[in-house]
Scaffold this active site. Structure first.
Site, PDB file in Angstrom:
ATOM      1  N   LYS A 179       2.461   1.399   6.616  1.00 28.77           N
ATOM      2  CA  LYS A 179       2.884   2.502   5.806  1.00 28.77           C
ATOM      3  C   LYS A 179       4.382   2.193   5.946  1.00 28.77           C
ATOM      4  CE  LYS A 179      -1.215   4.199   6.284  1.00 28.77           C
ATOM      5  NZ  LYS A 179      -2.440   3.884   5.462  1.00 28.77           N
TER       6      LYS A 179
HETATM    7  C1  LIG Z   1      -3.751   4.625   6.413  1.00 30.53           C
HETATM    8  C2  LIG Z   1      -4.862   5.866   6.027  1.00 30.53           C
HETATM    9  C3  LIG Z   1      -4.985   6.624   6.716  1.00 30.53           C
HETATM   10  C4  LIG Z   1      -5.223   6.637   8.271  1.00 30.53           C
HETATM   11  O1  LIG Z   1      -4.082   6.737   8.841  1.00 30.53           O
HETATM   12  P1  LIG Z   1      -4.053   6.143  10.370  1.00 30.53           P
HETATM   13  O2  LIG Z   1      -2.430   6.792  10.530  1.00 30.53           O
HETATM   14  O3  LIG Z   1      -4.149   4.953  10.568  1.00 30.53           O
HETATM   15  O4  LIG Z   1      -4.924   7.317  10.900  1.00 30.53           O
HETATM   16  C5  LIG Z   1      -5.933   7.640   6.090  1.00 30.53           C
HETATM   17  N1  LIG Z   1      -5.958   7.695   4.518  1.00 30.53           N
HETATM   18  C6  LIG Z   1      -5.166   6.977   3.914  1.00 30.53           C
HETATM   19  C7  LIG Z   1      -5.397   6.839   2.263  1.00 30.53           C
HETATM   20  C8  LIG Z   1      -4.853   5.816   4.401  1.00 30.53           C
HETATM   21  O5  LIG Z   1      -4.143   4.698   3.667  1.00 30.53           O
END
Ligand SMILES: *Cc1c(COP(=O)(O)O)cnc(C)c1O
Length: 375
Positions: A179
């Protein structure tokens, strides 16, 4: 080799973690509190509650929204699979909706899927592009449903001039390295409701009535009680201290990401067989990912393109996955057809985008992509 993504981490982030470790307070404590306050201020939400990641943040959000066994929750299939999984965690059923041309859950399709079992809508701001929050808020109100935002990718994105996190009652973010800002793993929930805020804090720490920091600061002895069955979904102070530093860089990072996205847009805009990211009036993306859709008349297939980019030393990814076609969901959703989502997933390609990305590398991606689609 040009990677698909890279977290932006500096000595300053490392120093913050180092300093926190030497204080001796390494799990949820004063740095988590500071990160929450700064995150709430940044997004414009009243409250923020840190969690171990976005998946656990979403799980807690569904619990406080009262979602239970037998309920239905509408969400897009085209999303990272965690979106659907968290609905299963609370015993509810994901009902998969189609998407629009910005890869976001479609409003009219969602309304068609509402039944008397529907309890919530879980919208996703896909790869950083906000969904139509006002449209979904109205729809949720009209039918008495909870609205939850999976903003895993959308930290710093904006909808109608306001940061994601400030609009609705439960918004969940991720700080995974893929992210825009990262704490290794990490998550955050923003809310404007005090009752949700209080319950989220309980649930993420075993249902404990007093947290460690409050007990530590107290001049009198305090015994805790455990008020309900909770979870251990804490973020650590080591991670939070990195998060505080990452947050300071967020707006700059988004500016840099948008410059790269703009260069891609300008380079590829004249090909009628490519559909570039769509950012409508009132929508502002952090460009967590840059995805291009290849029409049928594109001279090269998506998979060939990915293979040849890789041969040229450029890492790419397939478009966003569809959950209903993954093995974990196949048993229950094997007959489900979502042609728009399936087509978008199969025909799109995600290009490298990270900070700092050298002009040479940006140009290399553009030139390689161009030479392959012009065949
Ligand atoms: C990355 C992601 C998640 C999960 O996030 P984590 O912090 O890895 O648990 C959930 N929803 C979406 C749309 C994502 O891109």
């Amino acid at each position: 080799m040009i990677p698909i993504a890279k977290p932006y981490l500096t000595k300053e982030d490392a120093q913050a973690a180092y300093d926190t470790i030497l204080t001796g307070w390494i799990t949820q404590g004063p740095r988590v509190k500071e990160f929450e306050e700064k995150f709430a201020a940044y997004t414009g939400a009243k409250y923020a509650v840190a969690a171990s990641n976005c998946t656990t943040a979403l799980h807690l959000s569904l619990i406080v929204a009262g979602i239970q066994t037998g309920d239905e929750v509408i969400c897009p299939s085209m999303s990272y699979i965690a979106t659907a999984n968290v609905i299963k965690y609370v015993g509810a059923t994901p009902v998969f909706a189609e998407i629009n041309d910005a890869y976001n859950i479609d409003l009219e399709e969602t309304e068609r899927l509402i039944t008397n079992k529907t309890k919530a809508i879980l919208i996703v701001h896909q790869i950083g592009m906000p969904a139509d929050i006002d449209g979904f808020s109205k729809l949720a109100k009209k039918h008495g449903l909870a609205l939850i935002e999976d903003a895993a990718c959308a930290v710093g994105s904006m909808y109608k001039g306001k940061k994601i996190g400030s609009h609705s009652e439960l918004v969940c973010f991720s700080f995974h390295p893929r992210k825009v800002i990262s704490t290794g793993d990490g998550g955050m929930i923003t809310t404007n409701r005090e009752d949700y805020y209080e319950r989220l804090k309980l649930l993420r720490q075993h249902g404990m009535s007093v947290n460690d920091r409050v007990r530590h600061e107290s001049k009198k002895i305090i015994f805790e009680d455990h008020l309900e069955v909770g979870y251990n979904y804490r973020l650590t102070d080591i991670q939070a201290s990195v998060g505080i530093k990452q947050l300071e860089k967020l707006d700059w990072l988004i500016g840099e990401r948008r410059k790269i996205a703009l260069q891609y847009n300008n380079a590829f805009k004249d090909f009628d067989f490519l559909r570039l990211p769509i950012e409508k009036e009132g929508y502002f993306s952090n460009y967590q990912s840059y995805s291009i859709y290849l029409n049928e008349n594109c001279p090269v297939s998506r998979n060939d393109l990915m293979e040849k980019m890789l041969d040229a030393g450029i890492s790419t990814r397939r478009g966003i996955m569809t959950s209903h076609r993954e093995t974990a969901y196949h048993k229950d959703y094997g007959n489900l057809k979502l042609p728009i989502s399936e087509d978008a997933s199969d025909r799109s390609i995600i290009l490298p985008l990270y900070v700092p990305m050298s002009q040479e590398d940006i140009q290399c991606v553009i030139d390689t992509f161009m030479s392959l689609i012009k065949l």
